[in-house]
Every structure is written in C-alpha cells, then in structure tokens.
Design an enzyme around this catalytic site. Structure first.
Site, PDB file in Angstrom:
ATOM      1  N   HIS A  83       0.880  -1.169   0.000  1.00 47.93           N
ATOM      2  CA  HIS A  83       0.000   0.000   0.000  1.00 47.93           C
ATOM      3  C   HIS A  83       0.923   1.227   0.000  1.00 47.93           C
ATOM      4  O   HIS A  83       1.990   1.196   0.625  1.00 47.93           O
ATOM      5  CB  HIS A  83      -0.822   0.126   1.283  1.00 47.93           C
ATOM      6  CG  HIS A  83      -1.747  -1.004   1.595  1.00 47.93           C
ATOM      7  ND1 HIS A  83      -1.352  -2.131   2.240  1.00 47.93           N
ATOM      8  CD2 HIS A  83      -3.072  -1.142   1.377  1.00 47.93           C
ATOM      9  CE1 HIS A  83      -2.396  -2.934   2.414  1.00 47.93           C
ATOM     10  NE2 HIS A  83      -3.461  -2.357   1.888  1.00 47.93           N
TER      11      HIS A  83
ATOM     12  N   ASP B 255     -10.779 -11.635  10.796  1.00 47.81           N
ATOM     13  CA  ASP B 255      -9.769 -11.786   9.760  1.00 47.81           C
ATOM     14  C   ASP B 255      -8.406 -12.033  10.409  1.00 47.81           C
ATOM     15  O   ASP B 255      -7.653 -11.100  10.639  1.00 47.81           O
ATOM     16  CB  ASP B 255      -9.781 -10.448   8.985  1.00 47.81           C
ATOM     17  CG  ASP B 255      -9.184 -10.540   7.610  1.00 47.81           C
ATOM     18  OD1 ASP B 255      -8.998 -11.665   7.119  1.00 47.81           O
ATOM     19  OD2 ASP B 255      -8.902  -9.480   7.034  1.00 47.81           O
TER      20      ASP B 255
ATOM     21  N   ASP C 100       2.290   1.999   3.372  1.00 46.95           N
ATOM     22  CA  ASP C 100       3.267   1.047   3.944  1.00 46.95           C
ATOM     23  C   ASP C 100       4.666   1.529   3.616  1.00 46.95           C
ATOM     24  O   ASP C 100       5.599   1.359   4.395  1.00 46.95           O
ATOM     25  CB  ASP C 100       3.178  -0.353   3.301  1.00 46.95           C
ATOM     26  CG  ASP C 100       1.804  -0.950   3.338  1.00 46.95           C
ATOM     27  OD1 ASP C 100       1.019  -0.576   4.216  1.00 46.95           O
ATOM     28  OD2 ASP C 100       1.526  -1.815   2.469  1.00 46.95           O
TER      29      ASP C 100
HETATM   30  C1  XLS Z   1      -7.699  -6.476   4.365  1.00 44.51           C
HETATM   31  C2  XLS Z   1      -7.188  -6.748   3.035  1.00 44.51           C
HETATM   32  C3  XLS Z   1      -6.046  -5.859   2.604  1.00 44.51           C
HETATM   33  C4  XLS Z   1      -5.884  -5.915   1.121  1.00 44.51           C
HETATM   34  C5  XLS Z   1      -5.063  -4.825   0.558  1.00 44.51           C
HETATM   35  O1  XLS Z   1      -8.485  -7.226   4.918  1.00 44.51           O
HETATM   36  O2  XLS Z   1      -6.836  -8.093   2.981  1.00 44.51           O
HETATM   37  O3  XLS Z   1      -4.883  -6.175   3.273  1.00 44.51           O
HETATM   38  O4  XLS Z   1      -5.362  -7.128   0.704  1.00 44.51           O
HETATM   39  O5  XLS Z   1      -5.594  -3.586   0.810  1.00 44.51           O
HETATM   40 CA    CA Z   2      -7.456 -10.555   5.451  1.00 43.84          CA
END
Ligand code: XLS
Ligand code: CA
Ligand code: CA
Length: 447
Positions: free
Chosen positions: A109, A315, A112
């Site tokens: 990103h 997640d 990042d």
């Molecule tokens: C978040 C997402 C993110 C994307 C990129 O849940 O997985 O990390 O892969 O923005």
């Molecule tokens: Ca994820």
C-alpha cells in the site's frame, strides 16, 4: 558475494539465503517442498506459484491488537530519526528479506512504503522519494512488484468510507491518493493494481444511501481505470472481495456479489478478482469455491494466500498450513489456466507472540512449502485423471444428441420438456463423493 541484498545494515543477521533441502531436511530455515526450478505441470514451480511478500504485515504490523501494545519492535524503525528515515530502513529490511527468502514479488500500500505528510502534496512527494528508492532496489535485486494499492482506511478521514464517503471532499481526497498510488505502481512496473474496499460499506442502513454509495464506488473505479490506462498502465485491476470487517457490510461481499456489481455497472471487462482465503472463510465459502466461481466467469486474477480460523468470525490472516486447502486451491488455479499477471501474495501476519526474528522466515517458508505441496498434489489430480475424468463422465449426456443441443441453446422449452416421456432410472446415478474423497486423500499422502 552474498546471494542476497543488504542495505544500510543487516536486519536479519545469522540468516542467509533460504535453500531447498527436500522433505527429509530437519532445518527449519530450508524449503522442504518448494524447489523453485523444479518443473511441475510444464512450468517451474516459481512460475506456477509466483510468490509475493506483503509489505504491510511483514514490515509495518507490529503485533499490536485491540487489547495490547506492540510486541514486535522492528529494528528498522527503532533507530530512525524521522518517519522518512524509518521508511528507508524499512525498505532495506524488506529487500533483504525478499532476497533471502527468494520470493520474486512483493505487494504494497502507498502508506506502507511512505509516511503520510501534512498535505496531500507532501504525501505524494514522500511517496515519490520512496518509490525511486524501491525502483533502484528492484533493479539491483530483480524483485518485482505484483501489485500496488492505496490505503484508504487507516486515516480518520476515511472513517465513513473513501469512494463511498457521504462527503464529496473525502471522495476527492481518496482520488488524489489513488492517482498517486497508480502512478507509483506504474513507475515500479507493477503487474496489477488492487482495490480492496477498505471501509466501502456501511455500519448502519439508518444513515446510508446504499444506491448512491454503490454508484459512487462504480464511478470511482471507472475513472481510476481510465486514468491508469491513459498513463499507459497495462496491468490487471483487481477487486478483492471481503464480506465484513471493518464495516458491518462491505459492498464487495464475495466473488458472486462483486461479479454482479461489475456487470451491473459495465466494469466486468476491466476488473478481475484478487481472492483471499480468509475472506472466503468470512463469507461462509471454501477458498476453492471463490476461486472456481471467479474462474467460471473469466474473472480470476490473483490470490491473497493466507488462512482464517474456522471457529471464529474475524480476519486472523494466518499463514497457510493446510495441504488439503492449498491442494484444492491450486487445483482450481490450474484448471483456470494458472496465473498470468497474478500470484500468491502472503497477506498473512505472524502471531503477536511470534517475536523471534526467525519467525517471519519460518512463517513464509511454511506458507511456500504448503503451496508447493498443494501444487504437486493438484498436478497429481490432473495427471492421474480420475477426478477430472469422473466429472467429465458425469456430464457426458450433454456431449452429444439432445443434451448437446440444449447446451448450444438449440432447444425450446417445449421441446426440452417433451423428451421426458418415461421416468426410467433418470437421476439415480451415484455422485460418489466418498469414493472421490478417498482418492484425494491418497494423493495428499503422495500415493
Ligand atoms: C484487508 C485486506 C487488505 C488488502 C489490501 O483485509 O486483505 O490487506 O489485501 O488492501
Ligand atoms: Ca485478510
Ligand atoms: Ca488481502
């Protein structure tokens, strides 16, 4: 000469280039199944799997969670005198890691790589400085960019969404950030650009104009695509489905929902899917289900390789460790024709209490081995032919005669209805699920 990159300082001392040593090896810092040059299914493993490291989890995430402070005090940040210096050190650590691990790709990103500035112009300038440095590092090491993206979810200004924000000013700020992230992706030769719907969703319908927000999202995506193409971007655009978190309902719920959205707004020619295993789990689907669903519609693109925890609903972004899951995932990928622009991006983080420097390596080594084994098993399924052969036979009545006519759209409903003059034994053929599961288990054991 070292066969890996070291920048201003070595951040992972005592760990060299990770090598393939085979399944008998007891060395935790060696590959057991991932043998990059080995040919599987007509291609080298490294070209079938196209591994990428996620910049955010590996070099930015610090182990903090909603209940506790950071547990991973990154050495590349600790000594830095300014956020820009920290970003430079972080990049050195990242390229050292990529080259020691031997992954060909990474994904990032904008935030990042470069810190946010006081104004959009300053943020853009800082990103450009870091992108120039990344470009040099890529050229020096041969590491490539799988995809870039913009972080449109961390800053408080995005608390009500980005492209779907109820305030036009925020939609415009999101566009300026995406424009800069697209420029950065092009500059770094990125093979894709990903849109994960950050906070594009809602927390409550009581304060949301759902129709307007979806229209805005579609318009935003179309404009971003047009801009990128105008700038000469030839790579793939990916949408990454996720059903919830951080919002209660994310508009990009799952593959089927995104496909409907893309078609409704005429975007299906340009966008494909970046499918994440953990997001499939959150949507109540198998990982392979999401892959096959995308492939069936010609929308398969790339993969965020991780796993969720089946017994909870968030997640967790854990590293893949199940051969069963990776075998079925790679079977779906191979059936879809394999990766073109996409790859397997480890959107996964080590656990909060995984605090040894070697843990980040072992996590990736395990993930790569798990997918390499999955690839080998998937190729075994294809080469042996029992499973695909069974499926082919199951639908054989559509290969010729009236079945084939039906498939080609040559029958009216009345004609179709007219063939069923006698019930006979129609429909009483076994689906043989247990038989097939037993065969699959033998492949998993290498038999
Ligand atoms: C978040 C997402 C993110 C994307 C990129 O849940 O997985 O990390 O892969 O923005
Ligand atoms: Ca994820
Ligand atoms: Ca992801």
């Amino acid at each position: 000469m070292a066969d890996y990159f070291v920048g201003n300082k070595e951040y992972f001392p005592g760990i060299g280039r990770i090598k393939y040593e085979g399944p008998e090896s007891d060395n935790p810092l060696a590959f057991k199944y991932y043998d990059p040059e080995k040919v599987v299914g007509g291609k080298k493993m490294k070209d079938q799997l196209r591994f990428a490291v996620a910049y955010w989890h590996s070099f930015c995430a610090d182990g903090a969670d909603p209940f506790g402070a950071a547990t991973h005090p990154h050495p590349w940040i600790v000594d830095a005198k300014s956020p820009m210096e920290a970003a430079e050190h972080k990049m050195d650590a990242a390229f050292e890691f990529f080259t020691k691990l031997g992954t060909e790709f990474y994904a990032f990103h904008d935030r990042d790589m470069a810190p946010e500035g006081a104004t959009p112009a300053e943020s853009e300038k800082q990103l450009k400085v870091l992108v120039a440095r990344a470009k040099e590092r890529q050229q020096a090491t041969g590491v490539k960019l799988l995809w870039g993206t913009a972080n449109l979810f961390t800053h408080p200004r995005f608390m009500n969404g980005a492209a779907t924000n109820p305030e036009f000013a925020v939609v415009s700020l999101a566009a300026s950030q995406v424009k800069a992230a697209i420029d950065a992706t092009i500059e770094l030769g990125g093979q894709g650009y990903t849109f994960w719907g950050g906070r594009e969703g809602y927390m409550s319908l009581l304060n949301t104009d759902l129709k307007k927000e979806k229209e805005h999202l579609a318009r935003f995506l179309g404009l971003a695509r047009d801009y990128a193409r105008k700038q000469g971007f030839k790579g793939a655009f990916y949408i990454e489905p996720k059903p919830m978190e951080p919002t209660k309902h994310q508009y990009d719920y799952d593959v089927e929902t995104v496909a409907g959205f893309l078609r409704y707004y005429g975007l299906d020619k340009d966008f494909r899917m970046n499918i994440e295993a953990n997001h499939a789990e959150l949507a109540g689907h198998d990982f392979a289900h999401e892959l096959e669903t995308a492939a069936a519609m010609g929308l398969f693109g790339s993969v965020d390789a991780n796993r969720g925890e089946p017994r909870n609903g968030w997640d967790t972004d854990q590293f893949p460790s199940s051969y069963y899951e990776t075998a079925l995932a790679m079977y779906a990928v191979l059936k879809a024709g394999g990766f073109t622009t996409g790859g397997l991006n480890f959107d996964a983080k080590i656990r909060r209490n995984s605090v040894d420097p070697a843990d980040l390596f072992e996590a990736h080594i395990g993930g790569m081995d798990t997918f390499a084994a999955g690839l080998v098993i998937a190729q075994r399924i294809i080469d042996d032919g029992k499973l695909p052969g069974f499926v082919k036979k199951r639908y054989a009545s559509f290969d010729s005669g009236n079945g084939a006519k039906f498939d080609k759209g040559e029958l009216t409903f009345e004609v179709l209805a007219g063939f069923g003059s006698d019930y006979g034994n129609a429909g009483l053929t076994s689906g043989k699920q247990e038989h097939l599961e037993n065969i699959l288990n033998r492949y998993l054991l290498g038999l």
